[in-house]
Design a protein around this motif. Structure first.
Motif, PDB file in Angstrom:
ATOM      1  N   ASN A 237       7.578 -31.858  79.089  1.00 41.09           N
ATOM      2  CA  ASN A 237       6.684 -31.456  78.635  1.00 41.09           C
ATOM      3  C   ASN A 237       5.240 -31.342  78.861  1.00 41.09           C
ATOM      4  O   ASN A 237       5.263 -31.707  77.486  1.00 41.09           O
ATOM      5  N   ILE A 238       4.340 -31.615  79.391  1.00 43.76           N
ATOM      6  CA  ILE A 238       2.677 -32.460  78.394  1.00 43.76           C
ATOM      7  C   ILE A 238       1.733 -31.052  78.843  1.00 43.76           C
ATOM      8  O   ILE A 238       1.409 -30.512  79.577  1.00 43.76           O
ATOM      9  N   THR A 239       1.351 -30.728  78.297  1.00 44.40           N
ATOM     10  CA  THR A 239       0.130 -29.649  78.636  1.00 44.40           C
ATOM     11  C   THR A 239      -0.901 -30.048  77.242  1.00 44.40           C
ATOM     12  O   THR A 239      -0.438 -30.143  75.693  1.00 44.40           O
ATOM     13  N   GLN A 240      -2.192 -29.758  77.354  1.00 43.64           N
ATOM     14  CA  GLN A 240      -2.908 -29.745  77.068  1.00 43.64           C
ATOM     15  C   GLN A 240      -3.558 -28.695  75.775  1.00 43.64           C
ATOM     16  O   GLN A 240      -3.327 -27.614  76.351  1.00 43.64           O
ATOM     17  N   ILE A 241      -4.202 -28.640  74.495  1.00 45.41           N
ATOM     18  CA  ILE A 241      -4.108 -27.672  73.571  1.00 45.41           C
ATOM     19  C   ILE A 241      -5.765 -27.406  73.688  1.00 45.41           C
ATOM     20  O   ILE A 241      -6.334 -28.342  73.066  1.00 45.41           O
ATOM     21  N   PHE A 242      -5.664 -26.332  74.036  1.00 48.63           N
ATOM     22  CA  PHE A 242      -7.733 -26.346  73.672  1.00 48.63           C
ATOM     23  C   PHE A 242      -7.904 -25.288  72.489  1.00 48.63           C
ATOM     24  O   PHE A 242      -7.060 -24.503  72.340  1.00 48.63           O
ATOM     25  N   ASP A 243      -9.276 -25.854  71.945  1.00 46.32           N
ATOM     26  CA  ASP A 243      -9.919 -25.014  70.367  1.00 46.32           C
ATOM     27  C   ASP A 243     -10.570 -24.928  70.325  1.00 46.32           C
ATOM     28  O   ASP A 243     -11.354 -25.545  70.421  1.00 46.32           O
ATOM     29  N   PRO A 244     -11.400 -23.442  70.253  1.00 49.78           N
ATOM     30  CA  PRO A 244     -12.774 -23.737  69.797  1.00 49.78           C
ATOM     31  C   PRO A 244     -13.775 -24.315  68.992  1.00 49.78           C
ATOM     32  O   PRO A 244     -14.820 -25.273  68.677  1.00 49.78           O
ATOM     33  N   THR A 245     -12.043 -24.625  67.758  1.00 50.96           N
ATOM     34  CA  THR A 245     -12.647 -25.452  66.938  1.00 50.96           C
ATOM     35  C   THR A 245     -12.698 -26.668  66.878  1.00 50.96           C
ATOM     36  O   THR A 245     -13.258 -27.603  66.046  1.00 50.96           O
ATOM     37  N   PHE A 246     -12.150 -27.434  68.407  1.00 50.39           N
ATOM     38  CA  PHE A 246     -12.118 -29.063  68.446  1.00 50.39           C
ATOM     39  C   PHE A 246     -13.750 -29.414  68.733  1.00 50.39           C
ATOM     40  O   PHE A 246     -13.830 -28.785  68.974  1.00 50.39           O
ATOM     41  N   GLY A 247     -13.916 -30.669  68.569  1.00 53.10           N
ATOM     42  CA  GLY A 247     -15.528 -31.560  67.918  1.00 53.10           C
ATOM     43  C   GLY A 247     -15.139 -31.801  69.989  1.00 53.10           C
ATOM     44  O   GLY A 247     -13.699 -32.276  70.061  1.00 53.10           O
ATOM     45  N   PRO A 248     -16.288 -32.820  70.544  1.00 56.23           N
ATOM     46  CA  PRO A 248     -15.652 -33.299  71.587  1.00 56.23           C
ATOM     47  C   PRO A 248     -14.893 -34.161  71.300  1.00 56.23           C
ATOM     48  O   PRO A 248     -14.265 -35.074  72.697  1.00 56.23           O
ATOM     49  N   ASP A 249     -15.215 -35.178  70.559  1.00 57.28           N
ATOM     50  CA  ASP A 249     -14.057 -36.403  70.176  1.00 57.28           C
ATOM     51  C   ASP A 249     -12.678 -36.172  69.368  1.00 57.28           C
ATOM     52  O   ASP A 249     -11.915 -36.762  69.176  1.00 57.28           O
ATOM     53  N   ARG A 250     -11.979 -34.663  69.031  1.00 57.01           N
ATOM     54  CA  ARG A 250     -10.865 -34.428  69.198  1.00 57.01           C
ATOM     55  C   ARG A 250     -10.162 -33.839  70.694  1.00 57.01           C
ATOM     56  O   ARG A 250     -10.415 -32.522  70.705  1.00 57.01           O
ATOM     57  N   ASN A 251      -9.134 -34.583  71.118  1.00 56.00           N
ATOM     58  CA  ASN A 251      -8.577 -33.804  72.337  1.00 56.00           C
ATOM     59  C   ASN A 251      -7.045 -33.718  72.097  1.00 56.00           C
ATOM     60  O   ASN A 251      -6.401 -35.400  71.318  1.00 56.00           O
ATOM     61  N   VAL A 252      -6.558 -32.652  72.196  1.00 51.99           N
ATOM     62  CA  VAL A 252      -5.038 -32.519  71.549  1.00 51.99           C
ATOM     63  C   VAL A 252      -4.232 -32.349  72.669  1.00 51.99           C
ATOM     64  O   VAL A 252      -4.400 -31.645  73.675  1.00 51.99           O
ATOM     65  N   ALA A 253      -3.135 -33.035  73.199  1.00 49.10           N
ATOM     66  CA  ALA A 253      -2.006 -32.775  73.402  1.00 49.10           C
ATOM     67  C   ALA A 253      -0.693 -31.998  73.129  1.00 49.10           C
ATOM     68  O   ALA A 253      -0.696 -32.394  71.768  1.00 49.10           O
ATOM     69  N   SER A 254       0.147 -31.424  73.402  1.00 46.81           N
ATOM     70  CA  SER A 254       1.137 -31.285  73.075  1.00 46.81           C
ATOM     71  C   SER A 254       2.873 -32.115  73.952  1.00 46.81           C
ATOM     72  O   SER A 254       2.453 -31.667  75.693  1.00 46.81           O
ATOM     73  N   ILE A 255       3.431 -33.074  73.926  1.00 42.37           N
ATOM     74  CA  ILE A 255       4.640 -33.216  74.700  1.00 42.37           C
ATOM     75  C   ILE A 255       5.908 -32.691  74.230  1.00 42.37           C
ATOM     76  O   ILE A 255       6.385 -33.069  73.394  1.00 42.37           O
ATOM     77  N   ARG A 256       6.375 -32.004  75.260  1.00 42.89           N
ATOM     78  CA  ARG A 256       7.489 -31.265  74.656  1.00 42.89           C
ATOM     79  C   ARG A 256       8.618 -32.583  75.688  1.00 42.89           C
ATOM     80  O   ARG A 256       8.800 -32.764  77.231  1.00 42.89           O
TER      81      ARG A 256
END
Length: 320
Positions: A79-98
């Motif tokens: 399971n791969i999901t992108q994590i969105f957060d208003p504190t993340f800048g444009p150069d910080r793209n986070v994902a969770s791979i389960r």
């Protein structure tokens, strides 16, 4: 000048539509159980077993490319999901791979984790992996069992406490309200497929404590008023008690929600599920303290001739 959210004296008829509000709560509970049965819960790694890899990159997350890179490894359910957060800048793209636990293994092996990381680096050379969490299927099954035992034990302890401090009708109403809060919380997590993990269980236990505190405050005022107004109708005394504690209820819930909403928006994805559960729980807990717990006591009724007496029962003066 003192801030007042409600007038000093209010006369709101909270029980004017008691059958409707109680019926709506019953319907909501049934729908929550149906959602739980059909959609299930999005168990986190604590309960499901397997490994969760958190990735960060300066490039945008491409879930399709990530999945295509991992697919040749034949790891089963990934399971791969992108994590969105208003504190993340444009150069910080986070994902969770389960990744699910593999057959015959207690958890995903370091070699498999290394292979996944190498496959993702081939897609995005800037990707990093700040955290890796692994839980074996045996441990996760024990955690699920222990978590539900903890919730059930807390409800039984509260049932016993309210029975001693007040009367059995009060304990039935209080525990029914807590069941209402827990089931609706599980239902909203099932519908929205928010990650359900040990932090969520901690949030549910927090909700139980918060909700019973509000219920006990109103019950305590109700017991005082039942002694003070022996000849008045039970519904009138209940309305009076809720109105007299309304300012306290709104101030307590309101100030708590202000802090929780700030955490919900700015706290980051790591604690978002925990904060969302408590926020939702405070809303439904405040509602259930009046429209579930008190409705049940109203429907069951009280023996006004014998209980409560001026002294209450033998445990009534135990400090909370």
């Amino acid at each position: 000048m003192r801030l007042r959210l409600v007038p000093e004296v209010t006369n709101i008829d909270f029980f004017k539509f008691a059958p409707v509000t109680f019926g709506a709560s019953c319907v909501a509970m049934v729908l929550s159980l149906v959602a739980w049965a059909f959609f299930g819960l999005n168990f986190g790694i604590d309960f499901q077993g397997g490994t969760t890899i958190r990735s960060e990159s300066t490039q945008a997350v491409d879930v399709g490319a990530y999945r295509a890179a991992i697919q040749p490894l034949n790891l089963g359910d990934v399971n791969i999901t992108q994590i969105f957060d208003p504190t993340f800048g444009p150069d910080r793209n986070v994902a969770s791979i389960r990744i699910q636990a593999q057959d015959g293994e207690q958890s995903v092996t370091p070699e498999t984790i290394g292979a996944v990381e190498e496959a993702l680096k081939a897609v995005d050379p800037s990707i990093t992996f700040p955290s890796v969490e692994s839980v074996g299927p045996k441990v996760s099954g024990e955690l699920i069992q222990t978590a539900f035992i903890a919730v059930g034990a807390s409800l039984l302890a509260i049932l016993f406490y309210i029975w001693l401090r007040f009367e059995w009708q009060f304990s039935v109403g209080a525990v029914a309200a807590l069941f209402h809060d827990v089931i609706l919380t599980i239902g909203i997590f099932s519908v929205l497929q928010i990650r359900f993990d040990l932090a969520t269980i901690a949030a549910i236990l927090t909700i139980i404590g918060y909700s019973i505190n509000d219920t006990v405050v109103i019950f305590d005022r109700l017991r005082e008023n039942l002694i003070k107004y022996r000849k008045r109708d039970l519904r009138e005394v209940m309305n009076l008690s809720v109105n007299e504690t309304l300012s306290r209820t709104l101030m307590t819930s309101g100030t708590t929600l202000i802090a929780l909403i700030a955490l919900l928006i700015l706290g980051g994805d790591v604690i978002r599920g925990f904060v969302f559960a408590i926020t939702w729980g405070i809303i439904v807990g405040t509602y259930s303290s009046v429209y579930v717990a008190k409705n049940i006591v109203l429907f069951i009724g009280l023996d006004r001739e014998e209980k409560p007496t001026d002294k209450g029962n033998q445990f009534a003066n135990i400090d909370a």
